[in-house]
Write a protein that holds these residues in place. Sequence first.
Motif, PDB file in Angstrom:
ATOM      1  N   VAL A   1      -2.173   1.879 -24.612  1.00  0.00           N
ATOM      2  CA  VAL A   1      -2.504   0.770 -23.272  1.00  0.00           C
ATOM      3  C   VAL A   1      -1.843  -0.395 -22.207  1.00  0.00           C
ATOM      4  O   VAL A   1      -1.974  -0.577 -20.906  1.00  0.00           O
ATOM      5  CB  VAL A   1      -3.534  -0.441 -24.405  1.00  0.00           C
ATOM      6  N   ILE A   2      -0.352  -0.067 -23.017  1.00  0.00           N
ATOM      7  CA  ILE A   2       0.591  -1.581 -21.810  1.00  0.00           C
ATOM      8  C   ILE A   2       0.621  -0.416 -20.361  1.00  0.00           C
ATOM      9  O   ILE A   2       0.669  -1.141 -19.654  1.00  0.00           O
ATOM     10  CB  ILE A   2       1.730  -1.960 -23.536  1.00  0.00           C
ATOM     11  N   ILE A   3       0.979   1.033 -21.052  1.00  0.00           N
ATOM     12  CA  ILE A   3       1.757   1.873 -19.842  1.00  0.00           C
ATOM     13  C   ILE A   3       0.653   2.213 -19.108  1.00  0.00           C
ATOM     14  O   ILE A   3       0.760   1.968 -17.771  1.00  0.00           O
ATOM     15  CB  ILE A   3       2.106   3.014 -20.740  1.00  0.00           C
ATOM     16  N   SER A   4      -0.484   2.060 -19.768  1.00  0.00           N
ATOM     17  CA  SER A   4      -1.790   2.767 -18.760  1.00  0.00           C
ATOM     18  C   SER A   4      -2.047   1.141 -17.603  1.00  0.00           C
ATOM     19  O   SER A   4      -3.209   1.617 -16.457  1.00  0.00           O
ATOM     20  CB  SER A   4      -2.914   2.809 -19.633  1.00  0.00           C
ATOM     21  N   SER A   5      -1.651   0.828 -18.550  1.00  0.00           N
ATOM     22  CA  SER A   5      -2.741  -1.194 -17.785  1.00  0.00           C
ATOM     23  C   SER A   5      -1.180  -1.059 -16.479  1.00  0.00           C
ATOM     24  O   SER A   5      -1.714  -1.370 -15.121  1.00  0.00           O
ATOM     25  CB  SER A   5      -3.094  -2.419 -18.284  1.00  0.00           C
ATOM     26  N   ILE A   6      -0.376  -1.363 -16.508  1.00  0.00           N
ATOM     27  CA  ILE A   6       0.702  -1.181 -16.284  1.00  0.00           C
ATOM     28  C   ILE A   6       0.582   0.153 -14.986  1.00  0.00           C
ATOM     29  O   ILE A   6       0.422  -0.259 -13.198  1.00  0.00           O
ATOM     30  CB  ILE A   6       2.325  -0.923 -16.601  1.00  0.00           C
ATOM     31  N   GLN A   7       0.626   1.037 -15.207  1.00  0.00           N
ATOM     32  CA  GLN A   7       0.570   2.572 -14.298  1.00  0.00           C
ATOM     33  C   GLN A   7      -0.987   1.889 -13.417  1.00  0.00           C
ATOM     34  O   GLN A   7      -1.054   2.237 -12.009  1.00  0.00           O
ATOM     35  CB  GLN A   7       0.241   3.751 -14.322  1.00  0.00           C
ATOM     36  N   ASN A   8      -2.387   1.609 -14.090  1.00  0.00           N
ATOM     37  CA  ASN A   8      -2.864   1.470 -12.959  1.00  0.00           C
ATOM     38  C   ASN A   8      -2.881   0.412 -11.760  1.00  0.00           C
ATOM     39  O   ASN A   8      -2.917   0.794 -10.585  1.00  0.00           O
ATOM     40  CB  ASN A   8      -4.218   1.172 -14.165  1.00  0.00           C
ATOM     41  N   GLU A   9      -2.178  -0.624 -12.181  1.00  0.00           N
ATOM     42  CA  GLU A   9      -2.102  -1.568 -10.855  1.00  0.00           C
ATOM     43  C   GLU A   9      -1.044  -0.861 -10.542  1.00  0.00           C
ATOM     44  O   GLU A   9      -1.131  -1.062  -9.103  1.00  0.00           O
ATOM     45  CB  GLU A   9      -1.464  -2.824 -11.769  1.00  0.00           C
ATOM     46  N   LYS A  10       0.224  -0.357 -10.242  1.00  0.00           N
ATOM     47  CA  LYS A  10       0.943   0.035  -9.873  1.00  0.00           C
ATOM     48  C   LYS A  10       0.799   1.145  -8.837  1.00  0.00           C
ATOM     49  O   LYS A  10       0.623   1.651  -7.654  1.00  0.00           O
ATOM     50  CB  LYS A  10       2.299   0.873 -10.711  1.00  0.00           C
ATOM     51  N   ASP A  11      -0.927   1.733  -9.473  1.00  0.00           N
ATOM     52  CA  ASP A  11      -1.574   2.491  -8.094  1.00  0.00           C
ATOM     53  C   ASP A  11      -2.433   1.806  -7.619  1.00  0.00           C
ATOM     54  O   ASP A  11      -2.250   2.274  -6.180  1.00  0.00           O
ATOM     55  CB  ASP A  11      -2.733   3.504  -9.239  1.00  0.00           C
ATOM     56  N   ILE A  12      -2.965   0.832  -8.196  1.00  0.00           N
ATOM     57  CA  ILE A  12      -3.582   0.420  -6.663  1.00  0.00           C
ATOM     58  C   ILE A  12      -2.648  -0.652  -5.987  1.00  0.00           C
ATOM     59  O   ILE A  12      -3.058  -0.751  -5.064  1.00  0.00           O
ATOM     60  CB  ILE A  12      -4.595  -0.786  -7.137  1.00  0.00           C
ATOM     61  N   ILE A  13      -1.867  -0.592  -6.249  1.00  0.00           N
ATOM     62  CA  ILE A  13      -0.552  -1.455  -4.691  1.00  0.00           C
ATOM     63  C   ILE A  13      -0.572  -0.481  -4.555  1.00  0.00           C
ATOM     64  O   ILE A  13       0.107  -0.154  -3.350  1.00  0.00           O
ATOM     65  CB  ILE A  13       0.883  -2.190  -5.435  1.00  0.00           C
ATOM     66  N   GLU A  14      -0.131   1.370  -4.306  1.00  0.00           N
ATOM     67  CA  GLU A  14       0.285   1.984  -3.585  1.00  0.00           C
ATOM     68  C   GLU A  14      -0.284   2.650  -2.752  1.00  0.00           C
ATOM     69  O   GLU A  14       0.207   2.559  -2.129  1.00  0.00           O
ATOM     70  CB  GLU A  14       1.502   2.987  -4.858  1.00  0.00           C
ATOM     71  N   ALA A  15      -1.928   2.380  -3.567  1.00  0.00           N
ATOM     72  CA  ALA A  15      -3.119   2.809  -2.119  1.00  0.00           C
ATOM     73  C   ALA A  15      -3.125   1.680  -1.648  1.00  0.00           C
ATOM     74  O   ALA A  15      -3.776   1.887  -0.464  1.00  0.00           O
ATOM     75  CB  ALA A  15      -4.159   3.242  -3.370  1.00  0.00           C
ATOM     76  N   LEU A  16      -3.073  -0.332  -1.750  1.00  0.00           N
ATOM     77  CA  LEU A  16      -2.818  -0.025  -0.723  1.00  0.00           C
ATOM     78  C   LEU A  16      -2.199  -0.699   0.154  1.00  0.00           C
ATOM     79  O   LEU A  16      -2.142  -1.003   1.703  1.00  0.00           O
ATOM     80  CB  LEU A  16      -2.509  -2.416  -1.580  1.00  0.00           C
ATOM     81  N   ILE A  17      -0.530   0.100  -0.019  1.00  0.00           N
ATOM     82  CA  ILE A  17       0.415  -0.271   1.335  1.00  0.00           C
ATOM     83  C   ILE A  17       0.073   0.682   2.085  1.00  0.00           C
ATOM     84  O   ILE A  17       0.409   0.756   2.802  1.00  0.00           O
ATOM     85  CB  ILE A  17       1.521   0.351   0.324  1.00  0.00           C
ATOM     86  N   ILE A  18      -0.138   2.172   1.274  1.00  0.00           N
ATOM     87  CA  ILE A  18      -0.527   2.891   2.148  1.00  0.00           C
ATOM     88  C   ILE A  18      -1.644   2.802   3.077  1.00  0.00           C
ATOM     89  O   ILE A  18      -1.608   3.391   4.083  1.00  0.00           O
ATOM     90  CB  ILE A  18      -0.793   4.775   1.067  1.00  0.00           C
ATOM     91  N   TYR A  19      -2.728   2.483   2.862  1.00  0.00           N
ATOM     92  CA  TYR A  19      -4.084   1.674   3.227  1.00  0.00           C
ATOM     93  C   TYR A  19      -3.215   1.355   4.451  1.00  0.00           C
ATOM     94  O   TYR A  19      -3.957   1.277   5.980  1.00  0.00           O
ATOM     95  CB  TYR A  19      -5.327   1.329   2.413  1.00  0.00           C
TER      96      TYR A  19
END
Length: 77
Positions: A32-50
Motif C-alpha cells: 500500500v505504501i509503494i502503491s500510494s507513492i507510485q500513484n502520487e508520482k504518476d499524477i505529478i508526472e502527468a501534470l508536468i507533461i500537461y
Amino acid sequence: MRDRKTYSLNSLSDWIRDSVTSEATPEEIHAVIISSIQNEKDIIEALIIYQELCCKSIRPSRLQQESCLVLQSRDRT
C-alpha cells in the motif's frame, strides 16, 4: 506551512501505528505504501507533461512565458 507539515507527519505516524497494530501483514502494508507513492508520482508526472504541452501549444504572452519558466525550473528541483 509548518502546521500542515506537522499535521501531515502526525497523521502519517498515526496511520502507520494503526496499520502495524491491525491484522495487515507487513507485505500488505508495504504494498500500500509503494502503491500510494507510485500513484502520487504518476499524477505529478502527468501534470508536468500537461503543463509542458500547454506552454508549447499556445502563443504565450510575456506573463505566460514567465510562469512556464518558473514552473519548469521548479520541476527540475
